[in-house]
Motif scaffolding. Structure first.
Motif, PDB file in Angstrom:
ATOM      1  N   UNK A 181       4.311  -7.230   9.235  1.00 48.59           N
ATOM      2  CA  UNK A 181       4.028  -5.847   8.841  1.00 48.59           C
ATOM      3  C   UNK A 181       5.316  -5.047   8.729  1.00 48.59           C
ATOM      4  N   UNK A 182       5.498  -4.448   7.562  1.00 50.63           N
ATOM      5  CA  UNK A 182       6.666  -3.615   7.265  1.00 50.63           C
ATOM      6  C   UNK A 182       6.206  -2.219   6.914  1.00 50.63           C
ATOM      7  N   UNK A 216       7.342   6.628   7.415  1.00 50.20           N
ATOM      8  CA  UNK A 216       6.612   6.675   8.681  1.00 50.20           C
ATOM      9  C   UNK A 216       5.182   7.119   8.408  1.00 50.20           C
ATOM     10  N   UNK A 217       4.284   6.738   9.302  1.00 54.07           N
ATOM     11  CA  UNK A 217       2.916   7.223   9.223  1.00 54.07           C
ATOM     12  C   UNK A 217       2.326   7.152  10.624  1.00 54.07           C
ATOM     13  N   UNK A 218       2.090   8.312  11.204  1.00 52.76           N
ATOM     14  CA  UNK A 218       1.631   8.391  12.594  1.00 52.76           C
ATOM     15  C   UNK A 218       0.314   7.642  12.810  1.00 52.76           C
ATOM     16  N   UNK A 219      -0.637   7.796  11.908  1.00 51.18           N
ATOM     17  CA  UNK A 219      -1.942   7.145  12.059  1.00 51.18           C
ATOM     18  C   UNK A 219      -1.806   5.619  12.019  1.00 51.18           C
ATOM     19  N   UNK A 220      -1.023   5.113  11.054  1.00 45.03           N
ATOM     20  CA  UNK A 220      -0.806   3.673  10.912  1.00 45.03           C
ATOM     21  C   UNK A 220      -0.135   3.114  12.170  1.00 45.03           C
ATOM     22  N   UNK A 233       2.181  -7.387   4.939  1.00 42.59           N
ATOM     23  CA  UNK A 233       1.672  -6.051   4.641  1.00 42.59           C
ATOM     24  C   UNK A 233       2.855  -5.096   4.618  1.00 42.59           C
ATOM     25  N   UNK A 234       3.046  -4.434   3.489  1.00 48.23           N
ATOM     26  CA  UNK A 234       4.116  -3.441   3.378  1.00 48.23           C
ATOM     27  C   UNK A 234       3.483  -2.095   3.063  1.00 48.23           C
ATOM     28  N   UNK A 235       3.733  -1.151   3.931  1.00 46.72           N
ATOM     29  CA  UNK A 235       3.209   0.202   3.757  1.00 46.72           C
ATOM     30  C   UNK A 235       4.355   1.108   3.328  1.00 46.72           C
ATOM     31  N   UNK A 278       0.837  -1.197   0.000  1.00 46.21           N
ATOM     32  CA  UNK A 278       0.000   0.000   0.000  1.00 46.21           C
ATOM     33  C   UNK A 278       0.874   1.250   0.000  1.00 46.21           C
ATOM     34  N   UNK A 279       0.584   2.151  -0.913  1.00 50.39           N
ATOM     35  CA  UNK A 279       1.279   3.431  -0.954  1.00 50.39           C
ATOM     36  C   UNK A 279       0.371   4.502  -0.344  1.00 50.39           C
ATOM     37  N   UNK A 280       0.856   5.111   0.710  1.00 49.88           N
ATOM     38  CA  UNK A 280       0.107   6.165   1.398  1.00 49.88           C
ATOM     39  C   UNK A 280       0.879   7.457   1.147  1.00 49.88           C
ATOM     40  N   UNK A 281       0.559   8.080   0.020  1.00 53.59           N
ATOM     41  CA  UNK A 281       1.309   9.252  -0.447  1.00 53.59           C
ATOM     42  C   UNK A 281       0.382  10.175  -1.220  1.00 53.59           C
ATOM     43  N   UNK A 282       0.820  11.425  -1.422  1.00 54.09           N
ATOM     44  CA  UNK A 282       0.060  12.300  -2.318  1.00 54.09           C
ATOM     45  C   UNK A 282       0.008  11.655  -3.709  1.00 54.09           C
TER      46      UNK A 282
END
Length: 130
Positions: free
Chosen positions: A91-92, A96-100, A61-63, A7-11
């Motif tokens: 999980x990797x 960083x992602x504070x919410x995750x 799961x890789x974020x 999963x990519x959590x980016x703009x």
């Protein structure tokens, strides 16, 4: 079935359609199903990932994330991975992602930092062989 979720959590402008980690996993684990999505994916795509999760015996799961980016449409899938009692996911996180990280802590899930693709490959191999 072994399921890799990337999963990519980016703009949206930073979403990559080719990813070194995904390419390496395809090469090293050709029998695994690889599901890719991002925080801007359509709900239908995310629901596909949730249905794959129901059939999985092992989940990685890789974020790939930016610090303050919202989980967006990926949140329901991440929550399903965390709440699934039938599996203990590996999980990797790249970045960083504070919410995750807050969600993982609440659900008592260990999250490994992905320093390099090679290092994560060793960790995943160890996970899959146990």
């Amino acid at each position: 079935m072994t399921l890799f979720i990337h999963l990519q959590i980016k703009p949206i402008a930073q979403i990559q359609f080719r990813n070194e980690w995904v390419e390496m996993m395809k090469t090293e684990f050709p029998e695994a199903l690889i599901f890719e999505a991002d925080s801007h994916s359509e709900p239908f795509v995310i629901s596909q990932g949730v249905s794959f999760l129901k059939e999985a015996e092992k989940v990685v799961l890789c974020l790939d994330s930016n610090q303050n980016e919202k989980l967006g449409s990926c949140a329901p899938l991440i929550e399903k991975v965390f709440r699934n009692k039938a599996i203990a996911p590996f999980i990797l996180i790249q970045g960083e992602n504070a919410m995750f990280e807050k969600m993982a802590k609440m659900m008592k899930k260990e999250v490994f930092k992905c320093e390099s693709v090679e290092e994560s490959l060793v960790q995943i191999r160890n996970f899959l062989n146990h």
